[in-house]
Scaffold this motif. Structure first.
Motif, PDB file in Angstrom:
ATOM      1  N   ASP A   6     -20.066  91.644 -37.666  1.00  0.00           N
ATOM      2  CA  ASP A   6     -19.061  90.321 -36.844  1.00  0.00           C
ATOM      3  C   ASP A   6     -17.716  90.645 -37.820  1.00  0.00           C
ATOM      4  N   GLY A   7     -18.149  91.233 -39.103  1.00  0.00           N
ATOM      5  CA  GLY A   7     -16.795  91.048 -40.136  1.00  0.00           C
ATOM      6  C   GLY A   7     -16.757  89.595 -40.338  1.00  0.00           C
ATOM      7  N   ASP A   8     -17.095  88.072 -39.672  1.00  0.00           N
ATOM      8  CA  ASP A   8     -16.837  87.501 -40.341  1.00  0.00           C
ATOM      9  C   ASP A   8     -17.720  86.886 -41.515  1.00  0.00           C
ATOM     10  N   ALA A   9     -16.971  85.325 -41.720  1.00  0.00           N
ATOM     11  CA  ALA A   9     -18.072  84.781 -42.857  1.00  0.00           C
ATOM     12  C   ALA A   9     -19.258  84.181 -42.349  1.00  0.00           C
ATOM     13  N   HIS A  10     -20.435  84.037 -43.117  1.00  0.00           N
ATOM     14  CA  HIS A  10     -21.020  83.550 -43.255  1.00  0.00           C
ATOM     15  C   HIS A  10     -22.021  82.595 -44.603  1.00  0.00           C
ATOM     16  N   PRO A  11     -22.969  81.862 -44.305  1.00  0.00           N
ATOM     17  CA  PRO A  11     -23.674  81.879 -45.725  1.00  0.00           C
ATOM     18  C   PRO A  11     -24.387  81.989 -45.590  1.00  0.00           C
ATOM     19  N   ALA A  12     -24.566  82.064 -47.332  1.00  0.00           N
ATOM     20  CA  ALA A  12     -24.980  83.335 -47.950  1.00  0.00           C
ATOM     21  C   ALA A  12     -26.679  82.882 -48.465  1.00  0.00           C
ATOM     22  N   VAL A  13     -27.014  83.744 -48.818  1.00  0.00           N
ATOM     23  CA  VAL A  13     -28.001  83.884 -49.412  1.00  0.00           C
ATOM     24  C   VAL A  13     -28.165  84.752 -50.839  1.00  0.00           C
ATOM     25  N   LEU A  14     -28.775  84.270 -52.163  1.00  0.00           N
ATOM     26  CA  LEU A  14     -29.360  85.070 -53.609  1.00  0.00           C
ATOM     27  C   LEU A  14     -30.343  85.512 -52.858  1.00  0.00           C
ATOM     28  N   PHE A  15     -31.173  86.825 -52.571  1.00  0.00           N
ATOM     29  CA  PHE A  15     -32.571  87.139 -52.315  1.00  0.00           C
ATOM     30  C   PHE A  15     -33.084  88.282 -53.578  1.00  0.00           C
TER      31      PHE A  15
ATOM     32  N   ALA B  95     -15.570  87.073 -49.203  1.00  0.00           N
ATOM     33  CA  ALA B  95     -14.592  87.263 -48.040  1.00  0.00           C
ATOM     34  C   ALA B  95     -15.713  87.059 -46.387  1.00  0.00           C
ATOM     35  N   LEU B  96     -16.989  87.699 -47.306  1.00  0.00           N
ATOM     36  CA  LEU B  96     -17.964  87.487 -46.046  1.00  0.00           C
ATOM     37  C   LEU B  96     -18.692  85.843 -46.687  1.00  0.00           C
ATOM     38  N   VAL B  97     -18.484  85.699 -47.319  1.00  0.00           N
ATOM     39  CA  VAL B  97     -18.813  84.271 -47.604  1.00  0.00           C
ATOM     40  C   VAL B  97     -18.761  83.233 -46.666  1.00  0.00           C
ATOM     41  N   ALA B  98     -19.292  81.591 -45.613  1.00  0.00           N
ATOM     42  CA  ALA B  98     -18.240  81.014 -46.016  1.00  0.00           C
ATOM     43  C   ALA B  98     -18.644  79.605 -46.914  1.00  0.00           C
TER      44      ALA B  98
ATOM     45  N   THR C 130     -20.877  91.538 -64.933  1.00  0.00           N
ATOM     46  CA  THR C 130     -21.725  90.413 -64.672  1.00  0.00           C
ATOM     47  C   THR C 130     -21.377  90.284 -66.687  1.00  0.00           C
ATOM     48  N   ALA C 131     -21.798  89.132 -67.376  1.00  0.00           N
ATOM     49  CA  ALA C 131     -21.642  89.295 -68.701  1.00  0.00           C
ATOM     50  C   ALA C 131     -23.109  90.299 -69.459  1.00  0.00           C
ATOM     51  N   ASP C 132     -23.595  91.268 -68.689  1.00  0.00           N
ATOM     52  CA  ASP C 132     -24.257  92.016 -69.632  1.00  0.00           C
ATOM     53  C   ASP C 132     -23.745  93.726 -69.263  1.00  0.00           C
ATOM     54  N   GLY C 133     -22.804  94.525 -68.646  1.00  0.00           N
ATOM     55  CA  GLY C 133     -22.832  95.258 -67.703  1.00  0.00           C
ATOM     56  C   GLY C 133     -22.674  95.132 -66.091  1.00  0.00           C
ATOM     57  N   THR C 134     -22.443  95.886 -65.552  1.00  0.00           N
ATOM     58  CA  THR C 134     -22.872  96.312 -63.719  1.00  0.00           C
ATOM     59  C   THR C 134     -24.260  96.804 -63.170  1.00  0.00           C
ATOM     60  N   ALA C 135     -24.025  95.487 -62.270  1.00  0.00           N
ATOM     61  CA  ALA C 135     -26.022  94.865 -61.648  1.00  0.00           C
ATOM     62  C   ALA C 135     -25.111  96.276 -60.394  1.00  0.00           C
ATOM     63  N   ASP C 136     -26.243  97.549 -59.922  1.00  0.00           N
ATOM     64  CA  ASP C 136     -26.381  97.222 -58.204  1.00  0.00           C
ATOM     65  C   ASP C 136     -27.038  96.498 -57.860  1.00  0.00           C
ATOM     66  N   ALA C 137     -26.531  96.210 -56.418  1.00  0.00           N
ATOM     67  CA  ALA C 137     -26.450  95.608 -55.164  1.00  0.00           C
ATOM     68  C   ALA C 137     -26.892  96.368 -54.231  1.00  0.00           C
ATOM     69  N   TYR C 138     -27.627  95.063 -53.165  1.00  0.00           N
ATOM     70  CA  TYR C 138     -27.543  95.633 -52.039  1.00  0.00           C
ATOM     71  C   TYR C 138     -26.997  94.437 -50.946  1.00  0.00           C
ATOM     72  N   LEU C 139     -25.817  94.653 -50.247  1.00  0.00           N
ATOM     73  CA  LEU C 139     -25.693  93.463 -49.940  1.00  0.00           C
ATOM     74  C   LEU C 139     -25.420  93.652 -47.840  1.00  0.00           C
ATOM     75  N   ALA C 140     -25.885  92.745 -47.036  1.00  0.00           N
ATOM     76  CA  ALA C 140     -26.328  92.703 -45.519  1.00  0.00           C
ATOM     77  C   ALA C 140     -25.542  91.670 -45.175  1.00  0.00           C
ATOM     78  N   HIS C 141     -24.967  91.802 -44.695  1.00  0.00           N
ATOM     79  CA  HIS C 141     -24.082  90.693 -43.434  1.00  0.00           C
ATOM     80  C   HIS C 141     -24.076  91.277 -42.031  1.00  0.00           C
ATOM     81  N   PRO C 142     -23.873  90.050 -40.992  1.00  0.00           N
ATOM     82  CA  PRO C 142     -23.617  90.416 -39.640  1.00  0.00           C
ATOM     83  C   PRO C 142     -22.708  91.365 -39.806  1.00  0.00           C
TER      84      PRO C 142
END
Length: 251
Positions: free
Chosen positions: A27-36, A121-124, A13-25
């Motif tokens: 199948d390795g395909d790209a899917h629509p993204a949701v910011l939670f 690459a996981l986001v459509a 980020t502009a102010d450092g590095t943020a930790d986060a959790y990423l969940a996805h199907p």
């Protein structure tokens, strides 16, 4: 429900590095993204489980630790179950963190979250959805108004302080929103009294925003959080139905 994968990720980020959790199907395909957007209690097993359920419906879900400036999650130590008696002491620690997350900082971060998703690459290709809980509901609304070209849907559940009389109230972005919005208010929520609910509804209606605001009768502030005493299973399932319906329509 689709099999999912979940991983810890770091986001510059502009102010450092943020930790986060990423969940996805898985199948390795790209899917629509949701910011939670998290509630004040932060990135923890409960939110990871919710992100996993959302990913199982076919989305790539990012849950950033919005308090990253103060440390990696858990920023504040929490009991396994948060009851009414433990809340005051917890919020003594959380209060300054929430106050430090100014609208300017939050939207600078939102730009980082959205850019990271766009590069994954996981986001459509296409716009994203946003969902937020408690304080995260305000962040979801503000993100929709700040990045209308990137956000197609935004939802907020048991949100507080969405339409205050202050000069930086989240509802003031209504005129810039192009997304479809949904809000599931907690019943008799001291953080969102009837006058704020009415102010929010008037602002969205006046701006011509596609939206629906509903009060969940009998549900308390925090009703989606199964690791707290506010949890309401019936209201939570209603929230999932509303959220998934919104995402299906818009993404």
């Amino acid at each position: 429900m689709t099999a999912v994968e979940g991983n810890a990720v770091d986001i510059p980020t502009a102010d450092g590095t943020a930790d986060a959790y990423l969940a996805h199907p898985a199948d390795g395909d790209a899917h629509p993204a949701v910011l939670f957007y998290m509630d004040a209690f932060g990135l923890r097993p409960q939110l990871r489980a919710m992100a996993d359920r959302l990913a199982g419906a076919g989305y790539t879900v990012l849950v950033p630790n919005v308090f990253y400036r103060h440390g990696r999650a858990p920023v504040v130590g929490l009991p396994e179950f948060i009851d009414a008696g433990s809340r005051p002491q917890i919020f003594q620690h959380l209060g300054p963190l929430m106050k430090a997350l100014t609208p300017d900082r939050a939207m600078r971060d939102a730009d980082a979250w959205l850019r990271w998703l766009a590069d994954s690459a996981l986001v459509a290709d296409g716009p994203v959805g946003v969902t937020g809980y408690c304080m995260g509901a305000a962040l979801a609304l503000r993100t929709a108004g700040t990045f209308p070209d990137r956000v197609a849907a935004a939802a907020g559940f048991h949100g507080g302080h969405l339409a205050t009389e202050g000069p930086e109230s989240p509802h003031l972005v209504a005129g810039d929103v192009t997304a479809e919005l949904y809000f599931g208010h907690a019943d008799a929520d001291p953080g969102l009294p009837p006058e704020e609910q009415e102010r929010l509804e008037a602002a969205l209606t006046g701006a011509g925003v596609r939206h629906r605001c509903e009060v969940y009768a009998g549900a308390h502030h925090g009703y989606t959080q199964a690791d707290t005493s506010a949890y309401d299973p019936e209201a939570t399932e209603r929230h999932w139905e509303a959220l998934l319906g919104l995402l299906r329509r818009t993404l």
